[in-house]
Design an enzyme around this catalytic site. Structure first.
Site, PDB file in Angstrom:
ATOM      1  N   LYS A  13      44.353   5.361  15.678  1.00  0.00           N
ATOM      2  CA  LYS A  13      44.433   5.331  14.203  1.00  0.00           C
ATOM      3  C   LYS A  13      44.506   6.724  13.611  1.00  0.00           C
ATOM      4  O   LYS A  13      45.267   6.958  12.675  1.00  0.00           O
ATOM      5  CB  LYS A  13      43.212   4.600  13.619  1.00  0.00           C
ATOM      6  CG  LYS A  13      43.094   3.160  13.981  1.00  0.00           C
ATOM      7  CD  LYS A  13      41.978   2.484  13.190  1.00  0.00           C
ATOM      8  CE  LYS A  13      40.625   3.163  13.359  1.00  0.00           C
ATOM      9  NZ  LYS A  13      40.161   3.186  14.761  1.00  0.00           N
ATOM     10  N   ARG A  88      34.523  -0.485   7.135  1.00  0.00           N
ATOM     11  CA  ARG A  88      34.110  -0.902   8.474  1.00  0.00           C
ATOM     12  C   ARG A  88      33.485  -2.296   8.475  1.00  0.00           C
ATOM     13  O   ARG A  88      33.328  -2.891   9.535  1.00  0.00           O
ATOM     14  CB  ARG A  88      33.117   0.092   9.072  1.00  0.00           C
ATOM     15  CG  ARG A  88      33.709   1.438   9.438  1.00  0.00           C
ATOM     16  CD  ARG A  88      32.674   2.333  10.077  1.00  0.00           C
ATOM     17  NE  ARG A  88      33.191   3.655  10.367  1.00  0.00           N
ATOM     18  CZ  ARG A  88      33.773   4.001  11.506  1.00  0.00           C
ATOM     19  NH1 ARG A  88      33.927   3.085  12.455  1.00  0.00           N
ATOM     20  NH2 ARG A  88      34.213   5.229  11.707  1.00  0.00           N
ATOM     21  N   ARG A 127      39.554  11.779  27.172  1.00  0.00           N
ATOM     22  CA  ARG A 127      39.587  12.787  26.103  1.00  0.00           C
ATOM     23  C   ARG A 127      38.614  13.932  26.385  1.00  0.00           C
ATOM     24  O   ARG A 127      37.514  13.718  26.889  1.00  0.00           O
ATOM     25  CB  ARG A 127      39.245  12.148  24.748  1.00  0.00           C
ATOM     26  CG  ARG A 127      40.321  11.226  24.251  1.00  0.00           C
ATOM     27  CD  ARG A 127      40.179  10.886  22.782  1.00  0.00           C
ATOM     28  NE  ARG A 127      38.934  10.246  22.423  1.00  0.00           N
ATOM     29  CZ  ARG A 127      38.797   9.436  21.382  1.00  0.00           C
ATOM     30  NH1 ARG A 127      39.844   9.177  20.608  1.00  0.00           N
ATOM     31  NH2 ARG A 127      37.639   8.886  21.099  1.00  0.00           N
ATOM     32  N   ARG A 159      32.792  14.254  24.867  1.00  0.00           N
ATOM     33  CA  ARG A 159      31.826  13.801  23.884  1.00  0.00           C
ATOM     34  C   ARG A 159      31.061  12.605  24.418  1.00  0.00           C
ATOM     35  O   ARG A 159      31.587  11.795  25.179  1.00  0.00           O
ATOM     36  CB  ARG A 159      32.531  13.394  22.581  1.00  0.00           C
ATOM     37  CG  ARG A 159      33.155  14.550  21.844  1.00  0.00           C
ATOM     38  CD  ARG A 159      33.842  14.149  20.560  1.00  0.00           C
ATOM     39  NE  ARG A 159      33.876  12.725  20.264  1.00  0.00           N
ATOM     40  CZ  ARG A 159      34.443  12.214  19.187  1.00  0.00           C
ATOM     41  NH1 ARG A 159      35.041  13.002  18.319  1.00  0.00           N
ATOM     42  NH2 ARG A 159      34.443  10.919  18.970  1.00  0.00           N
ATOM     43  N   ARG A 170      30.696   0.689  21.735  1.00  0.00           N
ATOM     44  CA  ARG A 170      31.462   0.900  20.502  1.00  0.00           C
ATOM     45  C   ARG A 170      32.477  -0.228  20.289  1.00  0.00           C
ATOM     46  O   ARG A 170      32.699  -0.668  19.153  1.00  0.00           O
ATOM     47  CB  ARG A 170      32.185   2.248  20.555  1.00  0.00           C
ATOM     48  CG  ARG A 170      31.262   3.451  20.511  1.00  0.00           C
ATOM     49  CD  ARG A 170      32.032   4.748  20.589  1.00  0.00           C
ATOM     50  NE  ARG A 170      32.869   4.959  19.422  1.00  0.00           N
ATOM     51  CZ  ARG A 170      33.820   5.884  19.350  1.00  0.00           C
ATOM     52  NH1 ARG A 170      34.082   6.653  20.400  1.00  0.00           N
ATOM     53  NH2 ARG A 170      34.529   6.036  18.246  1.00  0.00           N
TER      54      ARG A 170
END
Length: 216
Positions: A13, A88, A127, A159, A170
């Site tokens: 996104k 959200r 990532r 991260r 998540r």
């Protein structure tokens, strides 16, 4: 053009929001950016958000909505905007509807990016983020230079929210809290579903094609 982008973590996104914002000449509004800006400048909303972020609890809707409301009141949003990371929840979606209606505005479209769980996990677990400039690289899709940031040469790290165990959590949170927004926007006649598999360029072309009716 006033857009909301939906999709699970790792669906791309943010990348698509940047491309659409440039192509449509409207600002991208990310709640992550808003949180960082308000916290760093120690606004009243920023201090409220920081207290929850530090405690590891959800930032209350009224704080998040307050930040978005303030941002949407700025002059550069008059031609339109792209919301990335907001709303959200259904509560936030309804508050956004009320906020826009109060200003005589309404959303033009909502793009929901679809990608399967295995692809999301591969994207996110690969990532790496630069500690110095925060540039994001990927071990497969955007390899760093000799293990360092290709922008500034800084150290890269993974991260915590890109680690496999966290990714699963998540995705579960998204499925529970945010995925129901698709039904809300479908009922409003605003939803367009986008296949988020493939290259960035391919996904971007699909997104623009879905927007053509709204663009006139």
């Amino acid at each position: 053009m006033k857009l909301v982008l939906l999709g699970p973590p790792g669906a791309g996104k943010g990348t698509q929001a940047d491309l659409l914002a440039t192509g449509l000449s409207v600002p991208k509004i990310s709640t992550g950016d808003l949180f960082r800006a308000h916290v760093s400048t120690e606004t009243t909303l920023g201090l409220l958000a920081k207290s929850h972020l530090d405690a590891g609890t959800l930032v209350p809707d009224e704080v998040t909505v307050g930040m978005v409301t303030a941002r949407l009141a700025e002059p550069d949003t008059c031609p339109g905007f792209i919301l990335d990371g907001f709303p959200r929840t259904l509560t936030q979606a309804r508050l956004l509807d009320e906020m826009l209606d109060h200003d005589g505005r309404r959303l033009d479209a909502v793009l929901e990016f679809h990608v399967d769980t295995a692809e999301v996990t591969q994207r996110m677990s690969g990532r790496r983020t630069c500690r110095a400039c925060a540039a994001v690289w990927h071990l497969v899709h955007r390899p760093p230079t000799c293990g360092r940031c290709g922008t500034c040469g800084g150290e890269l790290y993974q991260r915590a929210d890109d680690e496999p165990a966290t990714i699963a959590h998540r995705l579960q949170v998204y499925a529970t809290q945010t995925a129901p927004l698709a039904d809300h926007y479908h009922t409003c006649g605003l939803l367009a579903q986008i296949d988020a598999a493939g290259t960035v360029e391919q996904v971007s072309q699909r997104a623009l094609a879905a927007l053509m009716p709204a663009l006139g």
